[in-house]
Design a protein around this motif. Structure first.
Motif, PDB file in Angstrom:
ATOM      1  N   GLY A   8      16.670  -0.101  30.754  1.00  0.00           N
ATOM      2  CA  GLY A   8      15.481  -0.857  31.115  1.00  0.00           C
ATOM      3  C   GLY A   8      15.548  -2.325  30.733  1.00  0.00           C
ATOM      4  N   PRO A   9      14.378  -2.941  30.601  1.00  0.00           N
ATOM      5  CA  PRO A   9      14.270  -4.398  30.487  1.00  0.00           C
ATOM      6  C   PRO A   9      14.956  -4.972  29.256  1.00  0.00           C
ATOM      7  N   ASN A  10      15.516  -6.139  29.487  1.00  0.00           N
ATOM      8  CA  ASN A  10      16.140  -6.986  28.454  1.00  0.00           C
ATOM      9  C   ASN A  10      17.472  -6.454  27.940  1.00  0.00           C
ATOM     10  N   LEU A  11      17.874  -5.283  28.406  1.00  0.00           N
ATOM     11  CA  LEU A  11      19.159  -4.762  27.927  1.00  0.00           C
ATOM     12  C   LEU A  11      20.331  -5.515  28.563  1.00  0.00           C
ATOM     13  N   ASN A  12      20.052  -6.223  29.665  1.00  0.00           N
ATOM     14  CA  ASN A  12      21.075  -7.117  30.222  1.00  0.00           C
ATOM     15  C   ASN A  12      21.361  -8.300  29.291  1.00  0.00           C
ATOM     16  N   THR A  16      23.772 -11.357  23.143  1.00  0.00           N
ATOM     17  CA  THR A  16      23.156 -12.574  22.588  1.00  0.00           C
ATOM     18  C   THR A  16      21.728 -12.309  22.120  1.00  0.00           C
ATOM     19  N   ARG A  17      21.162 -11.167  22.515  1.00  0.00           N
ATOM     20  CA  ARG A  17      19.777 -10.855  22.185  1.00  0.00           C
ATOM     21  C   ARG A  17      19.670 -10.323  20.753  1.00  0.00           C
ATOM     22  N   GLN A  18      18.945 -11.005  19.899  1.00  0.00           N
ATOM     23  CA  GLN A  18      18.703 -10.548  18.517  1.00  0.00           C
ATOM     24  C   GLN A  18      19.884  -9.744  17.960  1.00  0.00           C
ATOM     25  N   ALA A  74      14.998   3.151  28.002  1.00  0.00           N
ATOM     26  CA  ALA A  74      13.967   2.485  28.804  1.00  0.00           C
ATOM     27  C   ALA A  74      13.493   1.181  28.163  1.00  0.00           C
ATOM     28  N   GLY A  75      14.152   0.757  27.088  1.00  0.00           N
ATOM     29  CA  GLY A  75      13.761  -0.501  26.442  1.00  0.00           C
ATOM     30  C   GLY A  75      12.284  -0.462  26.076  1.00  0.00           C
ATOM     31  N   ALA A  76      11.605  -1.585  26.248  1.00  0.00           N
ATOM     32  CA  ALA A  76      10.200  -1.677  25.846  1.00  0.00           C
ATOM     33  C   ALA A  76       9.285  -0.760  26.657  1.00  0.00           C
ATOM     34  N   THR A  78       9.673   2.216  27.103  1.00  0.00           N
ATOM     35  CA  THR A  78       9.577   3.441  26.302  1.00  0.00           C
ATOM     36  C   THR A  78       8.195   3.578  25.677  1.00  0.00           C
ATOM     37  N   HIS A  79       7.694   2.439  25.193  1.00  0.00           N
ATOM     38  CA  HIS A  79       6.483   2.443  24.376  1.00  0.00           C
ATOM     39  C   HIS A  79       5.210   2.242  25.193  1.00  0.00           C
ATOM     40  N   THR A  80       5.357   2.029  26.504  1.00  0.00           N
ATOM     41  CA  THR A  80       4.177   1.684  27.311  1.00  0.00           C
ATOM     42  C   THR A  80       4.027   2.490  28.601  1.00  0.00           C
ATOM     43  N   VAL A  98      17.898   7.302  24.546  1.00  0.00           N
ATOM     44  CA  VAL A  98      18.757   6.553  23.625  1.00  0.00           C
ATOM     45  C   VAL A  98      18.117   5.206  23.286  1.00  0.00           C
ATOM     46  N   HIS A  99      18.224   4.831  22.033  1.00  0.00           N
ATOM     47  CA  HIS A  99      17.897   3.468  21.601  1.00  0.00           C
ATOM     48  C   HIS A  99      18.992   2.994  20.658  1.00  0.00           C
ATOM     49  N   LEU A 100      19.386   1.773  20.836  1.00  0.00           N
ATOM     50  CA  LEU A 100      20.408   1.202  19.941  1.00  0.00           C
ATOM     51  C   LEU A 100      19.878   1.119  18.516  1.00  0.00           C
ATOM     52  N   SER A 101      18.643   0.653  18.405  1.00  0.00           N
ATOM     53  CA  SER A 101      18.039   0.475  17.082  1.00  0.00           C
ATOM     54  C   SER A 101      17.258   1.733  16.699  1.00  0.00           C
ATOM     55  N   ASN A 102      16.958   1.841  15.413  1.00  0.00           N
ATOM     56  CA  ASN A 102      16.125   2.956  14.941  1.00  0.00           C
ATOM     57  C   ASN A 102      14.666   2.553  15.131  1.00  0.00           C
ATOM     58  N   ILE A 103      14.089   3.005  16.255  1.00  0.00           N
ATOM     59  CA  ILE A 103      12.730   2.567  16.602  1.00  0.00           C
ATOM     60  C   ILE A 103      11.705   2.995  15.543  1.00  0.00           C
ATOM     61  N   HIS A 104      12.011   4.036  14.792  1.00  0.00           N
ATOM     62  CA  HIS A 104      11.062   4.515  13.777  1.00  0.00           C
ATOM     63  C   HIS A 104      11.111   3.709  12.484  1.00  0.00           C
ATOM     64  N   ALA A 105      12.131   2.885  12.349  1.00  0.00           N
ATOM     65  CA  ALA A 105      12.233   2.027  11.164  1.00  0.00           C
ATOM     66  C   ALA A 105      11.769   0.610  11.489  1.00  0.00           C
ATOM     67  N   ARG A 106      11.228   0.426  12.689  1.00  0.00           N
ATOM     68  CA  ARG A 106      10.814  -0.920  13.128  1.00  0.00           C
ATOM     69  C   ARG A 106       9.289  -1.015  13.198  1.00  0.00           C
ATOM     70  N   GLU A 107       8.786  -1.965  13.969  1.00  0.00           N
ATOM     71  CA  GLU A 107       7.342  -2.193  14.030  1.00  0.00           C
ATOM     72  C   GLU A 107       6.618  -0.920  14.497  1.00  0.00           C
ATOM     73  N   PHE A 109       4.425  -0.413  16.694  1.00  0.00           N
ATOM     74  CA  PHE A 109       4.263  -0.228  18.146  1.00  0.00           C
ATOM     75  C   PHE A 109       5.499   0.392  18.790  1.00  0.00           C
ATOM     76  N   ARG A 110       6.632   0.400  18.078  1.00  0.00           N
ATOM     77  CA  ARG A 110       7.842   1.036  18.629  1.00  0.00           C
ATOM     78  C   ARG A 110       7.953   2.509  18.240  1.00  0.00           C
ATOM     79  N   HIS A 111       7.033   2.988  17.409  1.00  0.00           N
ATOM     80  CA  HIS A 111       7.135   4.382  16.949  1.00  0.00           C
ATOM     81  C   HIS A 111       6.695   5.370  18.021  1.00  0.00           C
TER      82      HIS A 111
HETATM   83  C1  DQA Z   1      15.440  -0.497  22.391  1.00  0.00           C
HETATM   84  C2  DQA Z   1      14.253  -0.444  21.430  1.00  0.00           C
HETATM   85  C3  DQA Z   1      12.980  -0.917  22.105  1.00  0.00           C
HETATM   86  O1  DQA Z   1      11.904  -0.900  21.185  1.00  0.00           O
HETATM   87  C4  DQA Z   1      13.146  -2.339  22.613  1.00  0.00           C
HETATM   88  O2  DQA Z   1      11.988  -2.749  23.310  1.00  0.00           O
HETATM   89  C5  DQA Z   1      14.372  -2.512  23.440  1.00  0.00           C
HETATM   90  C6  DQA Z   1      15.613  -1.881  22.991  1.00  0.00           C
HETATM   91  C7  DQA Z   1      16.767  -0.137  21.690  1.00  0.00           C
HETATM   92  O3  DQA Z   1      17.735   0.157  22.388  1.00  0.00           O
HETATM   93  O4  DQA Z   1      16.842  -0.185  20.453  1.00  0.00           O
HETATM   94  O5  DQA Z   1      14.378  -3.238  24.417  1.00  0.00           O
HETATM   95  O6  DQA Z   1      15.229   0.452  23.429  1.00  0.00           O
END
Ligand code: DQA
Length: 146
Positions: A8-12, A16-18, A74-76, A78-80, A98-107, A109-111
């Protein structure tokens, strides 16, 4: 057996992203990693990324009669996205979230994930390797073909 790996969004923007959150791996690197793993497992890989919610819904619909399973980051959305939840429910294919980051250890709104209730499993926090693990999970889950 075709497997759709959908992003999904921003994964392109990976690479360079964060980088402190997502590392330096690019989406092209992830596609190459998935292609190698798919080949080993005997899957045909379809890999896609879109920044648009409706386009992601259509990619999920397209999987219905053409793919055996889905790996979805699904990137962001996922949460909406109730629409992505409903699309996954309507195609009834095994989906590994799949998420690259641990969404449960983050903000907080990502839980919340609208994908998890309609996914066969969830892999998060393991970086790009999570995609390879997701393909392995589908290989275990799907009936063998001749
Ligand atoms: C993500 C986690 C999402 O919260 C975030 O919006 C992303 C990337 C991940 O792969 O860690 O865009 O899905």
């Amino acid at each position: 057996m075709i497997i759709d790996v959908l992003n999904g969004p921003n994964l392109n923007m990976l690479g360079t992203r964060q980088p402190e959150v997502y590392g330096s791996t690019t989406l092209q690197d992830i596609e190459a990693l998935c292609a190698d793993k798919a080949k080993l497992l005997g899957f045909e890989l379809r890999f896609a990324q879109t920044n648009h919610e409706g386009a992601l819904v259509e990619l999920i619909h397209n999987a219905k009669d053409t793919a055996a399973g889905i790996v979805l980051n699904a990137g962001a959305y996922t949460h909406t996205s109730v629409a992505i939840h409903d699309a996954l429910a309507s195609v009834a294919l095994p989906c590994i979230e799949v998420h690259l980051s641990n969404i449960h250890a983050r903000e907080p709104f990502r839980h919340k994930s609208f994908v998890t209730p309609v996914a066969a499993g969830l892999i998060c926090g393991l970086g790009a390797q999570g995609y390879a693990f997701a393909l392995e999970a589908l290989a275990e889950m799907l009936p063998p073909t001749e």
